[in-house]
Design a protein around this motif. Structure first.
Motif, short mmCIF file in Angstrom:
data_model
loop_
_atom_site.label_atom_id
_atom_site.label_comp_id
_atom_site.label_asym_id
_atom_site.label_seq_id
_atom_site.Cartn_x
_atom_site.Cartn_y
_atom_site.Cartn_z
N ASN A 130 0.86 -1.33 0.05
CA ASN A 130 -0.14 -0.10 0.18
C ASN A 130 0.86 1.31 0.20
O ASN A 130 0.79 2.01 1.06
N PRO A 131 1.69 1.37 -1.10
CA PRO A 131 2.60 2.73 -1.18
C PRO A 131 1.76 4.04 -1.42
O PRO A 131 0.54 3.96 -1.89
N GLY A 132 2.52 4.97 -0.93
CA GLY A 132 2.20 6.32 -1.34
C GLY A 132 2.47 6.57 -2.99
O GLY A 132 3.42 5.84 -3.44
N LEU A 133 1.80 7.35 -3.78
CA LEU A 133 2.08 7.55 -5.10
C LEU A 133 2.54 9.13 -5.32
O LEU A 133 1.55 10.04 -4.93
N HIS A 134 3.84 9.77 -5.89
CA HIS A 134 3.90 11.18 -6.28
C HIS A 134 3.62 11.12 -7.86
O HIS A 134 4.37 10.26 -8.40
N VAL A 135 3.36 12.26 -8.36
CA VAL A 135 3.30 12.44 -9.66
C VAL A 135 4.12 13.62 -10.00
O VAL A 135 3.53 14.73 -9.24
N TRP A 136 5.13 13.67 -10.72
CA TRP A 136 5.88 14.90 -11.11
C TRP A 136 5.90 15.45 -12.42
O TRP A 136 5.76 14.67 -13.34
N ASN A 137 5.87 16.66 -12.63
CA ASN A 137 5.98 17.37 -13.81
C ASN A 137 7.37 17.10 -14.27
O ASN A 137 8.11 17.56 -13.74
N GLY A 138 7.52 16.53 -15.65
CA GLY A 138 8.55 16.31 -16.24
C GLY A 138 8.67 17.19 -17.45
O GLY A 138 9.82 17.16 -18.23
N PHE A 145 5.71 9.22 -12.47
CA PHE A 145 4.96 8.44 -11.50
C PHE A 145 6.11 7.69 -10.54
O PHE A 145 6.86 6.98 -10.94
N PHE A 146 6.01 8.05 -8.98
CA PHE A 146 6.96 7.36 -8.15
C PHE A 146 6.37 6.94 -6.84
O PHE A 146 5.83 7.62 -6.33
N PHE A 147 6.38 5.58 -6.48
CA PHE A 147 5.99 4.90 -5.45
C PHE A 147 6.89 5.43 -3.96
O PHE A 147 8.03 5.27 -4.34
N THR A 148 6.36 5.66 -2.98
CA THR A 148 7.05 5.89 -1.74
C THR A 148 6.26 4.94 -0.90
O THR A 148 5.23 4.60 -0.55
N ALA A 149 7.16 4.26 0.14
CA ALA A 149 6.93 3.31 0.94
C ALA A 149 7.80 3.41 2.30
O ALA A 149 9.02 3.28 2.00
N GLY A 198 1.82 -7.43 -9.29
CA GLY A 198 1.18 -6.62 -8.67
C GLY A 198 -0.13 -6.26 -9.02
O GLY A 198 -0.29 -5.76 -10.01
N SER A 199 -1.03 -6.61 -8.02
CA SER A 199 -2.57 -6.53 -8.39
C SER A 199 -3.34 -5.33 -7.78
O SER A 199 -3.23 -5.24 -6.50
N LEU A 200 -3.59 -4.50 -8.52
CA LEU A 200 -4.35 -3.21 -7.98
C LEU A 200 -5.79 -3.71 -7.07
O LEU A 200 -6.44 -4.65 -7.90
N ILE A 201 -5.78 -2.94 -6.34
CA ILE A 201 -7.16 -2.89 -5.56
C ILE A 201 -7.97 -1.88 -5.73
O ILE A 201 -8.86 -1.57 -6.33
N LYS A 202 -7.24 -0.82 -5.36
CA LYS A 202 -7.79 0.77 -5.33
C LYS A 202 -6.72 1.59 -5.54
O LYS A 202 -5.50 1.58 -5.02
N GLN A 203 -6.78 2.68 -6.45
CA GLN A 203 -6.06 3.90 -6.35
C GLN A 203 -6.74 5.27 -6.21
O GLN A 203 -7.63 5.30 -7.16
N VAL A 204 -6.39 6.03 -5.50
CA VAL A 204 -6.76 7.34 -5.29
C VAL A 204 -5.88 8.34 -5.55
O VAL A 204 -4.72 8.52 -5.04
N LEU A 205 -6.03 9.15 -6.54
CA LEU A 205 -5.07 10.02 -6.99
C LEU A 205 -5.69 11.63 -7.16
O LEU A 205 -6.52 11.56 -7.82
#
Length: 249
Positions: A130-138, A145-149, A198-205
Motif C-alpha cells: 500500500n505505497p504512496g504515489l507521487h506524480v511529478w511534472n516532467g 510517477f514514483f512510489f513511496t513506502a 502487482g494486483s491493483l485493488i484501489k488507487q486514489v490520485l
C-alpha cells in the motif's frame, strides 16, 4: 515480506509450467471528481483540482486482479497547465532512489495505492502493498510517477526499490488524454522480481488545483473514460469504463 517474495516467485515458476484452465481477468470502476465543477470558457478557464479513484477486481471471486499494464484517462473540457510549473527528471529520481531532490512546486499529484503482491497464479493469496504515489511534472507533457513506502506499507519494499516511470498528457480537441504505461517493474516483475505480480485493488490520485483548468462542459456534464489494459498467464485484455461528472456554467 522477503520470504513472501521468494515464495511467490517460486509459485510463479510452478504456475508457468502448468496448464491454464480458464481466463481470470478483471472488472473495473472509475470515478472522477472536479473542484470546482464550473465549466469555464476558452477565454476564462477555471483552475480545478481533480481526484481519480480507480478499482480493479478479478472476474473470479477471491482471486487477485490481473496486473495492469496501461491506464489511459480521457477527460472532456480540461487542459493542463503543467508547462507553467517547474520540472523534475524521473531518471534522476530513479538514480537517487528518492524524489526529495525535486522542486516542491513540480509535484502535481499525490495519492495512495492499495494492492497485493503475489505469483502468477492469481488464485493464490498475496501480500499487501500500500505505497504512496507521487506524480511529478516532467515537462513537454510528460509526467513521472514514483512510489513511496516506509515501514510495513509494502513489506520489505521501500522508497526507491522501484524506479520512476513516465506517463504522457496530450490534448486531442476538447479532450485531455493521459496515458500511463505500467512497466514490468511495477506490474509483472515488481521491483525486478520476475513473475511477481502487482494486483491493483484501489488507487486514489488527486491532482492539485491549478495543474489543470476547465474550459468547457457538454450538456451540463463532464464526460470521461478510463481505459484499462491488463495481462496474466491467460492472456491480455483492454476494457473501458465511461462516466461523467456534474459541470455547471
Amino acid at each position: 515480506m522477503r520470504r513472501i517474495i521468494i515464495a511467490c516467485t517460486a509459485l510463479a515458476v510452478l504456475a508457468g509450467a502448468s496448464v491454464a484452465l480458464a481466463a481470470t481477468l478483471n472488472t473495473y470502476t472509475a470515478k472522477l471528481t472536479f473542484k470546482p465543477s464550473k465549466a469555464g470558457t476558452k477565454k476564462k478557464p477555471v483552475k480545478i483540482a481533480l481526484t481519480e479513484t480507480l478499482t480493479a477486481a478479478n472476474d473470479v471471486s477471491g482471486d487477485r486482479a490481473a496486473p495492469l499494464t496501461d491506464i489511459k484517462t480521457t477527460i472532456y473540457g480540461i487542459k493542463s497547465n503543467a508547462n507553467k510549473l517547474p520540472t523534475c527528471d524521473g531518471n534522476q529520481i530513479s538514480a537517487q532512489k528518492t524524489d526529495s531532490i525535486c522542486p516542491k512546486k513540480a509535484l502535481v499529484a499525490t495519492g495512495q495505492v492499495n494492492s497485493m503482491l503475489g505469483g502468477t497464479d492469481l488464485s493464490q493469496s498475496g501480500a499487501p502493498c500500500n505505497p504512496g504515489l507521487h506524480v511529478w511534472n516532467g515537462g513537454k507533457g510528460k509526467l513521472w510517477f514514483f512510489f513511496t513506502a516506509t515501514g510495513t506499507q509494502c513489506g520489505s519494499l521501500h522508497t526507491g526499490d522501484t524506479n520512476a516511470y513516465p506517463g504522457q498528457i496530450t490534448q486531442k480537441g476538447k479532450n485531455q488524454v493521459t496515458d500511463v504505461p505500467l512497466p514490468p517493474f511495477v506490474s509483472t516483475a515488481v521491483a525486478g522480481h520476475e513473475g511477481l505480480y502487482g494486483s491493483l485493488i484501489k488507487q486514489v490520485l488527486t491532482y492539485k488545483k491549478g495543474v489543470n483548468s476547465s474550459f468547457a462542459c457538454k450538456n451540463g456534464k463532464r464526460p470521461y473514460s478510463v481505459q484499462f489494459t491488463a495481462t496474466s498467464t491467460q492472456g491480455s485484455e483492454t476494457k473501458t469504463v465511461k462516466g461523467s461528472a456534474k459541470c455547471s456554467k
